[in-house]
Design a protein around this motif. Structure first.
Motif, PDB file in Angstrom:
ATOM      1  N   GLN A  30     -89.296  26.409 -55.515  1.00 45.81           N
ATOM      2  CA  GLN A  30     -89.064  26.804 -56.892  1.00 45.81           C
ATOM      3  C   GLN A  30     -87.504  27.534 -57.061  1.00 45.81           C
ATOM      4  OE1 GLN A  30     -90.225  24.927 -59.265  1.00 45.81           O
ATOM      5  NE2 GLN A  30     -91.491  24.356 -57.600  1.00 45.81           N
ATOM      6  N   LYS A  68     -94.721  25.004 -46.650  1.00 44.37           N
ATOM      7  CA  LYS A  68     -95.683  24.016 -46.499  1.00 44.37           C
ATOM      8  C   LYS A  68     -96.691  25.274 -45.692  1.00 44.37           C
ATOM      9  CE  LYS A  68     -96.684  20.945 -42.792  1.00 44.37           C
ATOM     10  NZ  LYS A  68     -96.034  20.204 -41.719  1.00 44.37           N
ATOM     11  N   PHE A 105     -88.874  22.823 -49.033  1.00 41.13           N
ATOM     12  CA  PHE A 105     -90.695  23.242 -49.511  1.00 41.13           C
ATOM     13  C   PHE A 105     -91.130  24.364 -48.846  1.00 41.13           C
ATOM     14  CE2 PHE A 105     -89.121  18.685 -49.435  1.00 41.13           C
ATOM     15  CZ  PHE A 105     -89.589  18.366 -50.718  1.00 41.13           C
ATOM     16  N   THR A 146     -88.326  31.122 -56.836  1.00 44.92           N
ATOM     17  CA  THR A 146     -88.632  31.654 -55.365  1.00 44.92           C
ATOM     18  C   THR A 146     -87.513  32.336 -54.470  1.00 44.92           C
ATOM     19  OG1 THR A 146     -90.790  30.193 -55.469  1.00 44.92           O
ATOM     20  CG2 THR A 146     -90.344  31.243 -53.577  1.00 44.92           C
ATOM     21  N   SER A 173     -83.733  18.630 -50.621  1.00 39.09           N
ATOM     22  CA  SER A 173     -84.976  19.540 -51.077  1.00 39.09           C
ATOM     23  C   SER A 173     -85.417  20.426 -49.947  1.00 39.09           C
ATOM     24  CB  SER A 173     -85.935  18.393 -51.525  1.00 39.09           C
ATOM     25  OG  SER A 173     -85.699  17.553 -52.218  1.00 39.09           O
ATOM     26  N   TYR A 178    -104.313  22.077 -47.859  1.00 30.71           N
ATOM     27  CA  TYR A 178    -103.557  22.826 -48.924  1.00 30.71           C
ATOM     28  C   TYR A 178    -102.376  22.017 -48.982  1.00 30.71           C
ATOM     29  CZ  TYR A 178    -107.026  26.537 -48.571  1.00 30.71           C
ATOM     30  OH  TYR A 178    -108.270  27.144 -48.764  1.00 30.71           O
ATOM     31  N   PRO A 179    -101.786  21.663 -50.419  1.00 29.67           N
ATOM     32  CA  PRO A 179    -100.442  20.945 -50.755  1.00 29.67           C
ATOM     33  C   PRO A 179     -99.295  21.687 -50.178  1.00 29.67           C
ATOM     34  CG  PRO A 179    -101.350  21.918 -52.631  1.00 29.67           C
ATOM     35  CD  PRO A 179    -102.150  22.192 -51.456  1.00 29.67           C
ATOM     36  N   ILE A 180     -98.348  20.665 -49.977  1.00 30.78           N
ATOM     37  CA  ILE A 180     -97.093  21.430 -49.632  1.00 30.78           C
ATOM     38  C   ILE A 180     -96.336  21.497 -50.989  1.00 30.78           C
ATOM     39  CG2 ILE A 180     -96.121  18.968 -49.297  1.00 30.78           C
ATOM     40  CD1 ILE A 180     -94.052  20.168 -47.467  1.00 30.78           C
ATOM     41  N   LYS A 181     -95.583  22.504 -51.324  1.00 33.92           N
ATOM     42  CA  LYS A 181     -94.984  22.543 -52.628  1.00 33.92           C
ATOM     43  C   LYS A 181     -93.283  22.992 -52.569  1.00 33.92           C
ATOM     44  CE  LYS A 181     -98.952  24.655 -54.688  1.00 33.92           C
ATOM     45  NZ  LYS A 181     -99.504  25.820 -55.325  1.00 33.92           N
ATOM     46  N   SER A 182     -92.846  22.426 -53.645  1.00 30.70           N
ATOM     47  CA  SER A 182     -91.260  22.516 -53.597  1.00 30.70           C
ATOM     48  C   SER A 182     -90.820  23.823 -53.891  1.00 30.70           C
ATOM     49  CB  SER A 182     -90.538  21.694 -54.859  1.00 30.70           C
ATOM     50  OG  SER A 182     -90.738  20.337 -54.408  1.00 30.70           O
ATOM     51  N   ASP A 229     -92.094  34.744 -55.438  1.00 26.40           N
ATOM     52  CA  ASP A 229     -91.851  34.285 -56.802  1.00 26.40           C
ATOM     53  C   ASP A 229     -91.190  35.266 -57.678  1.00 26.40           C
ATOM     54  OD1 ASP A 229     -91.941  33.321 -59.645  1.00 26.40           O
ATOM     55  OD2 ASP A 229     -92.829  31.746 -58.849  1.00 26.40           O
ATOM     56  N   ARG A 234     -95.472  30.890 -45.412  1.00 28.64           N
ATOM     57  CA  ARG A 234     -95.483  29.292 -45.352  1.00 28.64           C
ATOM     58  C   ARG A 234     -94.580  29.040 -44.338  1.00 28.64           C
ATOM     59  NH1 ARG A 234     -99.209  30.501 -48.370  1.00 28.64           N
ATOM     60  NH2 ARG A 234     -99.679  29.496 -49.964  1.00 28.64           N
TER      61      ARG A 234
END
Length: 163
Positions: A147, A135, A133, A150, A131, A141-145, A114, A123
């Motif tokens: 950004q 992961k 992500f 990043t 989109s 733990y959650p997958i995140k977009s 980031d 990841r």
């Protein structure tokens, strides 16, 4: 030992292997080393990539069996986010070989940073429609977009778990 193994692999004696007259088609074979040394670096040093002061320096260089660019490095896995109960897994302490010049493809493991917080993560790179992500392999733990702030700074080419 390696000369004997090489001779056996090609069906020759070690004497024949050392004699260009005996080799025939193998005479022009150029052998490349299977490993090269790659620097083991600290996760904290990755933030220097953002400010363009990153230098591949280390007091610890690791032999690497993967075909990597000159801008490659090794990181030690620091958390359980990429440890999976099934399939490929990267437990704490695993060494990951990162190629900073490879472009990521869907499903590959990547190192991303980031550019605002300067935090780096390991990841899986996921593309779904338009989109993208990041992961973790650990399903807790959650997958995140991915950004806008990043940046993917390298693709993991392989790993090794020190014994």
């Amino acid at each position: 030992d390696s000369l004997v193994s090489l001779a056996k692999a090609f069906g020759y004696s070690t004497e024949q292997l050392l004699s260009a007259d005996e080799l025939g088609l193998l005479a022009d074979l150029k052998l490349q080393p299977v490993t090269r040394k790659v620097p083991l670096i600290d996760w904290k040093s990755l933030k220097s990539i953002v400010d363009k002061t990153f230098v591949l320096e280390s007091s610890n260089w690791i032999g690497c069996p993967y075909d990597l660019s000159e801008k490659s490095f090794v990181l030690e896995v620091q958390d359980e986010l990429m440890t999976s109960i099934h399939g490929r897994s990267y437990p704490i302490g695993a060494l990951i070989f990162v190629d900073a010049e490879r472009e990521p493809k869907a499903g590959e493991r990547v190192i991303a940073i980031d550019t605002v917080t300067l935090s780096a993560v390991f990841r899986e790179y996921v593309i779904s429609g338009s989109s993208t992500f990041l992961k973790p392999l650990n399903e807790r733990y959650p997958i995140k977009s991915l950004q806008k702030s990043t940046s993917i700074i390298g693709v993991v080419a392989g790993s090794y778990m020190p014994g």
